[in-house]
Structure formats: structure tokens, C-alpha cells
Design an enzyme around this catalytic site. Structure first.
Site, PDB file in Angstrom:
ATOM      1  N   ASP A 120       0.828  -1.204   0.000  1.00 50.21           N
ATOM      2  CA  ASP A 120       0.000   0.000   0.000  1.00 50.21           C
ATOM      3  C   ASP A 120       0.865   1.258   0.000  1.00 50.21           C
ATOM      4  O   ASP A 120       2.084   1.209   0.127  1.00 50.21           O
ATOM      5  CB  ASP A 120      -1.024  -0.033   1.138  1.00 50.21           C
ATOM      6  CG  ASP A 120      -0.419   0.008   2.522  1.00 50.21           C
ATOM      7  OD1 ASP A 120       0.729   0.482   2.688  1.00 50.21           O
ATOM      8  OD2 ASP A 120      -1.094  -0.427   3.462  1.00 50.21           O
ATOM      9  N   TYR A 121       0.203   2.375  -0.145  1.00 44.07           N
ATOM     10  CA  TYR A 121       0.845   3.690  -0.249  1.00 44.07           C
ATOM     11  C   TYR A 121       1.883   3.913   0.863  1.00 44.07           C
ATOM     12  O   TYR A 121       2.968   4.421   0.618  1.00 44.07           O
ATOM     13  CB  TYR A 121      -0.268   4.743  -0.186  1.00 44.07           C
ATOM     14  CG  TYR A 121       0.189   6.173  -0.219  1.00 44.07           C
ATOM     15  CD1 TYR A 121       0.459   6.792  -1.433  1.00 44.07           C
ATOM     16  CD2 TYR A 121       0.314   6.915   0.952  1.00 44.07           C
ATOM     17  CE1 TYR A 121       0.862   8.114  -1.482  1.00 44.07           C
ATOM     18  CE2 TYR A 121       0.718   8.240   0.910  1.00 44.07           C
ATOM     19  CZ  TYR A 121       0.994   8.835  -0.302  1.00 44.07           C
ATOM     20  OH  TYR A 121       1.397  10.138  -0.342  1.00 44.07           O
TER      21      TYR A 121
END
Length: 189
Positions: free
Chosen positions: A48-49
Site C-alpha cells: 500500500d501507499y
């Protein structure tokens, strides 16, 4: 028939594990900004980010499916809020209940143990400072990969994740690959 290409990247914090941004409000950094990947390249699994570390990319969907399967261990170094206890680590090892797709899910048994600070380079956004209390590091090794699973696991045992770095997939380790660097390889298996 065209030859497939394979890449290993040290994904930095703040990048999406994709090549197209579907968001219209805020522009996010994408993997294509780090390297000129060939058309048809896809990330194998995702980070994820806010996660960092080793990420495989390929033009071969069959390899992608195999690596995402439970055949391969994925190891994460996780900085957590507080000094993680032996009891919390035992709970991680035995499986914990998390939410997944709106349902309760119990994670499969895994490997987990406390580690010393691995001394990774600071990321571009500061995590926090000492006045907020101590932090500790744990290695979590899983064979499954539910959405944000490791973050949900540490939170379920009372130690929210502050920083998550995938350091290994199968036998391939992050080692000294610099943040944001990409290398092309012959294959993964």
C-alpha cells in the site's frame, strides 16, 4: 512470442503499486515514475501507499499468480507503537482475528519474532518522535496476503503498525537495494 520481463524494485513510501491513477482528486506517485517499464508490466501483489520494500513486477501473469499463492513466504519488518510483548508475538504466530471484506477472518499461523531496529534509511515522511513513547520492531513472515493483513494483525494484538517494510519474498531478499531502485532479473523462481 515475446519474451517476458521481470523486475525487482525497492518501493518507496508514498508510491502506489500501480501504473494508472484512478483517483481524480489527488495525484499520487506511481511506479512508472521510477523506471521505464515495458507495456503490460504488473505488480505481483501490492504494497500500500504507506508501505515500503521489495516488490516484484512482471509482464507474465502466470508467474504473478504463482508468487501470490501460499507457496512463497513474505517477510515484513514492522515498527510498532510500544514495546511488543512475548504474549503479543505468540498471538501473531497462532493467528489473530481481523476484518476482511466486511467479515471476520482468522489469519493462518505464521512466524513472528522481535528484532532489533534494522536501521533502514529514514523515509520521506517522519513517523513520529520519542515524546510519543517507545516503538519496537517485529519480523512477521506470512504465506497469505489479505488486504493490509500485517497492519491489521499487529493492531489486533494491541500494537499498531507505524512502519512496514517487506524485506523478502521467497528466497529473494531486499538486501542493499536502494529505495526507489529497480533491477531487471531473469526470473523469480
Amino acid at each position: 512470442m515475446p519474451q517476458h520481463r521481470h523486475f525487482i524494485i525497492h518501493k518507496p513510501w508514498g508510491f502506489l503499486s500501480q501504473f494508472i491513477n484512478n483517483q481524480t482528486k489527488r495525484k499520487k506517485k506511481l511506479l512508472g515514475e521510477l523506471y521505464d517499464f515495458p507495456e503490460g508490466t504488473m505488480a505481483i501483489g501490492r504494497l500500500d501507499y504507506a508501505s515500503e520494500g521489495i516488490l516484484f513486477l512482471t509482464t507474465d501473469g502466470k508467474i504473478s499468480q504463482e508468487i501470490r499463492s501460499n507457496k512463497f513466504e513474505k517477510e515484513y519488518f514492522v515498527q510498532v507503537d510500544g514495546m511488543i510483548t512475548k504474549e503479543a508475538i505468540e498471538k501473531l504466530k497462532n493467528g489473530v482475528e481481523i476484518g476482511f471484506e466486511g467479515k471476520k477472518y482468522t489469519t493462518k499461523p505464521c512466524k513472528a519474532f522481535a528484532i532489533d531496529d534494522p536501521k533502514f534509511p529514514l523515509r520521506s515522511q517522519k513517523i513520529r518522535d520519542e515524546r510519543h513513547g517507545p516503538t519496537s520492531w517485529v519480523s512477521v513472515i506470512v504465506r497469505e496476503g489479505k488486504f493490509r493483513q500485517v497492519r491489521k494483525m499487529t493492531a489486533a494484538v494491541g500494537y499498531p503498525t507505524l512502519r512496514l517494510i517487506r524485506v523478502r519474498i521467497g528466497d529473494i531478499k531486499l538486501r542493499n537495494l536502494e529505495v526507489g531502485k529497480v533491477i531487471e532479473v531473469d526470473g523469480f523462481v
